[in-house]
Write an enzyme that holds these catalytic residues in place. Structure first.
Site, mmCIF file in Angstrom:
data_model
loop_
_atom_site.group_PDB
_atom_site.id
_atom_site.type_symbol
_atom_site.label_atom_id
_atom_site.label_comp_id
_atom_site.label_asym_id
_atom_site.label_seq_id
_atom_site.Cartn_x
_atom_site.Cartn_y
_atom_site.Cartn_z
ATOM 1 N N CYS A 1 -3.754 1.405 4.235
ATOM 2 C CA CYS A 1 -4.117 0.058 3.794
ATOM 3 C C CYS A 1 -3.024 -0.506 2.879
ATOM 4 O O CYS A 1 -2.571 -1.639 3.052
ATOM 5 C CB CYS A 1 -5.471 0.102 3.091
ATOM 6 S SG CYS A 1 -6.150 -1.501 2.663
ATOM 7 N N CYS A 2 -2.557 0.311 1.911
ATOM 8 C CA CYS A 2 -1.485 -0.141 1.014
ATOM 9 C C CYS A 2 -0.196 -0.394 1.806
ATOM 10 O O CYS A 2 0.547 -1.327 1.493
ATOM 11 C CB CYS A 2 -1.199 0.889 -0.070
ATOM 12 S SG CYS A 2 -2.315 0.834 -1.483
ATOM 13 N N CYS B 1 0.811 2.850 -5.130
ATOM 14 C CA CYS B 1 0.549 2.176 -3.856
ATOM 15 C C CYS B 1 1.674 2.412 -2.849
ATOM 16 O O CYS B 1 1.563 2.035 -1.697
ATOM 17 C CB CYS B 1 0.362 0.687 -4.089
ATOM 18 S SG CYS B 1 1.675 -0.043 -5.034
ATOM 19 N N CYS C 1 -10.287 -1.097 -5.001
ATOM 20 C CA CYS C 1 -9.684 0.166 -5.453
ATOM 21 C C CYS C 1 -9.444 0.198 -6.956
ATOM 22 O O CYS C 1 -8.617 0.976 -7.426
ATOM 23 C CB CYS C 1 -8.369 0.396 -4.727
ATOM 24 S SG CYS C 1 -8.537 0.405 -2.948
ATOM 25 N N CYS D 1 -6.369 -4.076 -6.420
ATOM 26 C CA CYS D 1 -7.339 -4.757 -5.566
ATOM 27 C C CYS D 1 -8.767 -4.468 -6.051
ATOM 28 O O CYS D 1 -9.038 -3.418 -6.629
ATOM 29 C CB CYS D 1 -7.211 -4.253 -4.135
ATOM 30 S SG CYS D 1 -5.622 -4.609 -3.377
HETATM 31 S S1 SF4 Z 1 -5.088 -1.108 -3.354
HETATM 32 FE FE1 SF4 Z 1 -6.798 -0.647 -1.951
HETATM 33 S S2 SF4 Z 1 -7.426 -2.573 -0.944
HETATM 34 FE FE2 SF4 Z 1 -5.416 -2.876 -1.987
HETATM 35 S S3 SF4 Z 1 -3.943 -2.567 -0.369
HETATM 36 FE FE3 SF4 Z 1 -4.167 -0.575 -1.407
HETATM 37 S S4 SF4 Z 1 -5.836 0.530 -0.343
HETATM 38 FE FE4 SF4 Z 1 -5.861 -1.641 0.339
#
Ligand code: SF4
Length: 243
Positions: A113-114, A222, A199, A196
């Site tokens: 996701c990151c 991240c 998270c 985010c």
């Molecule tokens: S912090 Fe969490 S929601 Fe944001 S990009 Fe990374 S995994 Fe995705």
């Protein structure tokens, strides 16, 4: 160039943040920009950089999952400094991501996701620059303990400049209060590190400042400031706390 950078890497360790920034602007002109995750360190660095170069270009990764307080901070910063913060977006909207990778990717594979929402947009941006400036500090995480104020960023292939590398959290806050620098009000509500919504949670008394990031995963970065992709080995079977 390489020899010169090797020399500057050593010399810059003795420079104050202002001197590092002045060198960066003089050396790279429009090809150096300031990256901020909109935390309190980033706000302090932006304020110092703006005093030295009011035309400083600033960008941030907008994952589209940020807190309302963070979006409001962007507006306040733009108004105070008369700048426009460039927002870097993923190629995928949150809806695209859900369609392609399933629901709540951040709760199953936060590295991916990151990568989709932060690292890839940053890589595209950095490919247009010769150097980037960040507000990371050595005492934030183990990964950051050895950063230099000026260094070659082998991950993104450009010079990385971290003028606050040797600052402590207390010095950052002293600067912010003294100079009336805008900051995210979540910091006053036990969120020392803010990312985010999915998270990030508030920390409890005695917890590490970054304990509220990716809680439940052995992930502290991240992927923007690490050489290799960070490990997200699940340390609890619960999903991300604090959502
Ligand atoms: S912090 Fe969490 S929601 Fe944001 S990009 Fe990374 S995994 Fe995705």
């Amino acid at each position: 160039m390489t020899t010169d950078l090797e020399r500057i890497k050593l010399v810059a360790e003795h420079w104050k943040a202002e001197e590092v920034l002045a060198w960066a602007f003089a050396t790279y002109g429009d090809k150096v920009e300031l990256a901020t995750g909109l935390g309190v360190e980033g706000m302090a660095l932006l304020d110092i950089a703006h005093r030295i170069n009011p035309r400083v270009n600033v960008f941030t990764g907008d994952t589209e999952f940020l807190f309302p307080e963070t979006y409001d901070l962007i507006d306040r910063v733009e108004e105070k400094y008369g700048i426009k913060i460039e927002r870097l977006y993923s190629d995928l909207t949150p809806e695209d991501q859900q369609r392609l990778y399933g629901k709540e990717l951040w709760a199953r594979d936060p590295d991916q996701c990151c990568d989709l929402r932060k690292v890839q947009p940053l890589r595209r941006k950095l490919s247009t620059l010769d150097a980037w400036m960040t507000a990371i500090r050595r005492d934030q995480t183990r990964n950051r303990a050895t950063i230099r104020k000026v260094d070659w960023d082998a991950k993104f292939n450009l010079v990385k400049i971290s003028p606050l590398a040797d600052w402590r959290r207390e010095s950052v806050w002293r600067y912010v209060v003294k100079h009336n620098v805008p900051y995210n009000p979540l910091h006053d509500r036990n969120y020392p590190s803010i990312g985010c919504t999915h998270c990030t949670r508030a920390v409890q008394p005695g917890e590490d400042a970054r304990a509220g990031r990716w809680s439940g995963f052995r992930k502290t970065e991240c992927g923007l400031h690490t050489e290799a992709q960070p490990s997200t080995e699940l340390v609890q079977l619960t999903a991300v706390e604090g959502d």
